[in-house]
Design a protein around this motif. Structure first.
Motif, PDB file in Angstrom:
ATOM      1  N   SER A  15       0.829  -1.212   0.000  1.00  0.00           N
ATOM      2  CA  SER A  15       0.000   0.000   0.000  1.00  0.00           C
ATOM      3  C   SER A  15       0.862   1.260   0.000  1.00  0.00           C
ATOM      4  O   SER A  15       0.575   2.244  -0.682  1.00  0.00           O
ATOM      5  CB  SER A  15      -0.921  -0.006   1.226  1.00  0.00           C
ATOM      6  OG  SER A  15      -1.761  -1.138   1.219  1.00  0.00           O
ATOM      7  N   GLY A  16       1.960   1.225   0.783  1.00  0.00           N
ATOM      8  CA  GLY A  16       2.860   2.374   0.817  1.00  0.00           C
ATOM      9  C   GLY A  16       3.509   2.628  -0.522  1.00  0.00           C
ATOM     10  O   GLY A  16       3.647   3.791  -0.963  1.00  0.00           O
ATOM     11  N   VAL A  17       3.916   1.552  -1.200  1.00  0.00           N
ATOM     12  CA  VAL A  17       4.526   1.699  -2.523  1.00  0.00           C
ATOM     13  C   VAL A  17       3.524   2.266  -3.522  1.00  0.00           C
ATOM     14  O   VAL A  17       3.848   3.151  -4.336  1.00  0.00           O
ATOM     15  CB  VAL A  17       5.074   0.335  -2.997  1.00  0.00           C
ATOM     16  CG1 VAL A  17       5.529   0.420  -4.451  1.00  0.00           C
ATOM     17  CG2 VAL A  17       6.221  -0.107  -2.114  1.00  0.00           C
ATOM     18  N   VAL A  18       2.281   1.762  -3.467  1.00  0.00           N
ATOM     19  CA  VAL A  18       1.248   2.246  -4.387  1.00  0.00           C
ATOM     20  C   VAL A  18       0.989   3.739  -4.176  1.00  0.00           C
ATOM     21  O   VAL A  18       0.880   4.521  -5.134  1.00  0.00           O
ATOM     22  CB  VAL A  18      -0.043   1.434  -4.197  1.00  0.00           C
ATOM     23  CG1 VAL A  18      -1.203   2.079  -4.952  1.00  0.00           C
ATOM     24  CG2 VAL A  18       0.162  -0.004  -4.674  1.00  0.00           C
ATOM     25  N   ASN A  28       1.869   6.595 -18.335  1.00  0.00           N
ATOM     26  CA  ASN A  28       2.291   5.207 -18.541  1.00  0.00           C
ATOM     27  C   ASN A  28       3.289   4.745 -17.498  1.00  0.00           C
ATOM     28  O   ASN A  28       3.315   3.571 -17.112  1.00  0.00           O
ATOM     29  CB  ASN A  28       2.896   5.062 -19.940  1.00  0.00           C
ATOM     30  CG  ASN A  28       1.846   5.247 -21.029  1.00  0.00           C
ATOM     31  OD1 ASN A  28       0.672   5.011 -20.808  1.00  0.00           O
ATOM     32  ND2 ASN A  28       2.285   5.682 -22.214  1.00  0.00           N
ATOM     33  N   VAL A  29       4.128   5.672 -17.028  1.00  0.00           N
ATOM     34  CA  VAL A  29       5.110   5.296 -16.003  1.00  0.00           C
ATOM     35  C   VAL A  29       4.408   4.843 -14.734  1.00  0.00           C
ATOM     36  O   VAL A  29       4.802   3.867 -14.088  1.00  0.00           O
ATOM     37  CB  VAL A  29       6.046   6.493 -15.711  1.00  0.00           C
ATOM     38  CG1 VAL A  29       7.004   6.147 -14.575  1.00  0.00           C
ATOM     39  CG2 VAL A  29       6.836   6.871 -16.956  1.00  0.00           C
ATOM     40  N   ARG A  30       3.361   5.555 -14.357  1.00  0.00           N
ATOM     41  CA  ARG A  30       2.602   5.167 -13.166  1.00  0.00           C
ATOM     42  C   ARG A  30       2.040   3.770 -13.312  1.00  0.00           C
ATOM     43  O   ARG A  30       2.117   2.945 -12.398  1.00  0.00           O
ATOM     44  CB  ARG A  30       1.489   6.169 -12.916  1.00  0.00           C
ATOM     45  CG  ARG A  30       0.548   5.756 -11.803  1.00  0.00           C
ATOM     46  CD  ARG A  30      -0.620   6.717 -11.689  1.00  0.00           C
ATOM     47  NE  ARG A  30      -0.185   8.034 -11.217  1.00  0.00           N
ATOM     48  CZ  ARG A  30      -0.996   9.089 -11.109  1.00  0.00           C
ATOM     49  NH1 ARG A  30      -2.272   8.971 -11.458  1.00  0.00           N
ATOM     50  NH2 ARG A  30      -0.539  10.249 -10.669  1.00  0.00           N
ATOM     51  N   MET A  31       1.454   3.496 -14.499  1.00  0.00           N
ATOM     52  CA  MET A  31       0.824   2.196 -14.718  1.00  0.00           C
ATOM     53  C   MET A  31       1.860   1.068 -14.666  1.00  0.00           C
ATOM     54  O   MET A  31       1.635   0.012 -14.065  1.00  0.00           O
ATOM     55  CB  MET A  31       0.105   2.186 -16.061  1.00  0.00           C
ATOM     56  CG  MET A  31      -0.663   0.901 -16.340  1.00  0.00           C
ATOM     57  SD  MET A  31      -1.962   0.605 -15.104  1.00  0.00           S
ATOM     58  CE  MET A  31      -3.046   2.015 -15.446  1.00  0.00           C
ATOM     59  N   LEU A  33       4.821   1.078 -13.100  1.00  0.00           N
ATOM     60  CA  LEU A  33       5.311   0.894 -11.742  1.00  0.00           C
ATOM     61  C   LEU A  33       4.287   0.180 -10.854  1.00  0.00           C
ATOM     62  O   LEU A  33       4.643  -0.659 -10.022  1.00  0.00           O
ATOM     63  CB  LEU A  33       5.693   2.252 -11.141  1.00  0.00           C
ATOM     64  CG  LEU A  33       6.929   2.931 -11.755  1.00  0.00           C
ATOM     65  CD1 LEU A  33       7.145   4.302 -11.135  1.00  0.00           C
ATOM     66  CD2 LEU A  33       8.169   2.063 -11.573  1.00  0.00           C
ATOM     67  N   LEU A  34       2.998   0.525 -11.018  1.00  0.00           N
ATOM     68  CA  LEU A  34       1.948  -0.149 -10.230  1.00  0.00           C
ATOM     69  C   LEU A  34       1.871  -1.628 -10.560  1.00  0.00           C
ATOM     70  O   LEU A  34       1.763  -2.490  -9.673  1.00  0.00           O
ATOM     71  CB  LEU A  34       0.600   0.529 -10.469  1.00  0.00           C
ATOM     72  CG  LEU A  34       0.409   1.902  -9.854  1.00  0.00           C
ATOM     73  CD1 LEU A  34      -0.934   2.493 -10.263  1.00  0.00           C
ATOM     74  CD2 LEU A  34       0.517   1.841  -8.332  1.00  0.00           C
ATOM     75  N   ALA A  39       3.039  -7.226  -9.169  1.00  0.00           N
ATOM     76  CA  ALA A  39       3.589  -8.514  -9.609  1.00  0.00           C
ATOM     77  C   ALA A  39       4.662  -9.013  -8.646  1.00  0.00           C
ATOM     78  O   ALA A  39       4.719 -10.204  -8.314  1.00  0.00           O
ATOM     79  CB  ALA A  39       4.157  -8.372 -11.027  1.00  0.00           C
ATOM     80  N   LEU A  40       5.534  -8.102  -8.189  1.00  0.00           N
ATOM     81  CA  LEU A  40       6.569  -8.505  -7.237  1.00  0.00           C
ATOM     82  C   LEU A  40       5.969  -8.971  -5.917  1.00  0.00           C
ATOM     83  O   LEU A  40       6.438  -9.944  -5.305  1.00  0.00           O
ATOM     84  CB  LEU A  40       7.527  -7.331  -6.992  1.00  0.00           C
ATOM     85  CG  LEU A  40       8.434  -6.966  -8.167  1.00  0.00           C
ATOM     86  CD1 LEU A  40       9.233  -5.703  -7.838  1.00  0.00           C
ATOM     87  CD2 LEU A  40       9.381  -8.116  -8.499  1.00  0.00           C
TER      88      LEU A  40
END
Length: 251
Positions: A15-18, A28-31, A33-34, A39-40
């Motif tokens: 949640s913190g990363v999001v 597109n960069v946001r998408m 990275l999310l 996935a990780l």
């Protein structure tokens, strides 16, 4: 407990990363990275589950046994075994025993009577253990004698002496209750209202003004223990009293 905490910690980190990605990136960069973060996290969760599963499989494949008494069935059986041992050893301190039935746990769960082989109990080879649906346990000692080896001249010598130091409460729990319940029910159905426990262990009733023995205890508390026996009988709801000829029970 550790599994739940670890899972929620990982959810908190995700949640913190999001939130960080949403606040610092766009488009597109946001998408990308999310999706990468999600996935990780899912990959980490799958690896964790797989590692735990492999550890459990390895433990079982080695043939390791769970500690004795770790399952509910083993705990239940061990508890009942201790109760049976306590009853037997209260009268015969060196007594040991083993189940004769194939599935004692089934007997314990459903109730009924099962036989055990007893050792270090003079004149007895077996005992019948009765487990009722209320969790009560009674033990009745049993001795088997081949008919071709028994004759009238040996019957009295094989009968264990009645004058043994027997605790009244233990005697009642292991032998007295079951026999008295059966005898009283039978006598009551035939119009009787009292019986007497004689010093030699005979269960006597009055018929035509004579004492008639209807059954006999192989072991019976000595006369010095009769006040305690009366107390035990009264505590179990029986009207008992000491008389010159024995312990009288009325109903």
């Amino acid at each position: 407990m550790k599994k739940t905490v670890s899972l929620w910690d990982s959810v908190g980190i995700l949640s913190g990363v999001v939130i960080l990605v949403l606040s610092l990136t766009q488009g597109n960069v946001r998408m990308v990275l999310l999706c990468t973060a999600t996935a990780l996290w899912m990959l980490w969760l799958a690896v964790l589950i797989l590692m735990r599963h492999r550890a459990q499989t390895r433990w079982r494949s080695k043939g390791d046994k769970a500690p004795l008494g770790s399952t509910p069935e083993q705990l239940l059986l061990r508890h009942v075994n201790h109760r049976i041992s306590a009853r037997l050893q209260a009268v015969y301190p060196d007594a040991s025993w083993a189940w004769c039935v194939k599935d004692p746990v089934r007997l314990i769960c459903k109730g009924g009577t099962g036989r055990i082989r007893v050792h270090n109990i003079p004149n007895y080879e077996f005992a019948d253990v009765r487990v009722d649906r209320q969790g009560g346990i009674t033990c009745s000692l049993v001795n088997t004698v081949p008919l071709d080896q028994e004759d009238d001249s040996e019957k009295d010598t094989k009968r264990p002496p009645n004058k043994q130091p027997v605790d009244p409460r233990v005697w009642y729990e292991t032998q007295g209750r079951e026999v008295l319940e059966r005898v009283v029910a039978d006598l009551n159905s035939r119009g009787h209202s009292r019986l007497t426990l004689a010093e030699n262990g005979d269960i006597c009733i009055k018929e035509d003004k004579k004492d008639v023995a209807v059954e006999r205890f192989s072991v019976f508390p000595e006369k010095v223990h009769w006040p305690g026996l009366v107390h035990v009988l009264q505590g179990d709801g029986l009207a008992a009293d000491m008389k010159a000829q024995g312990v009288e029970i009325t109903w």
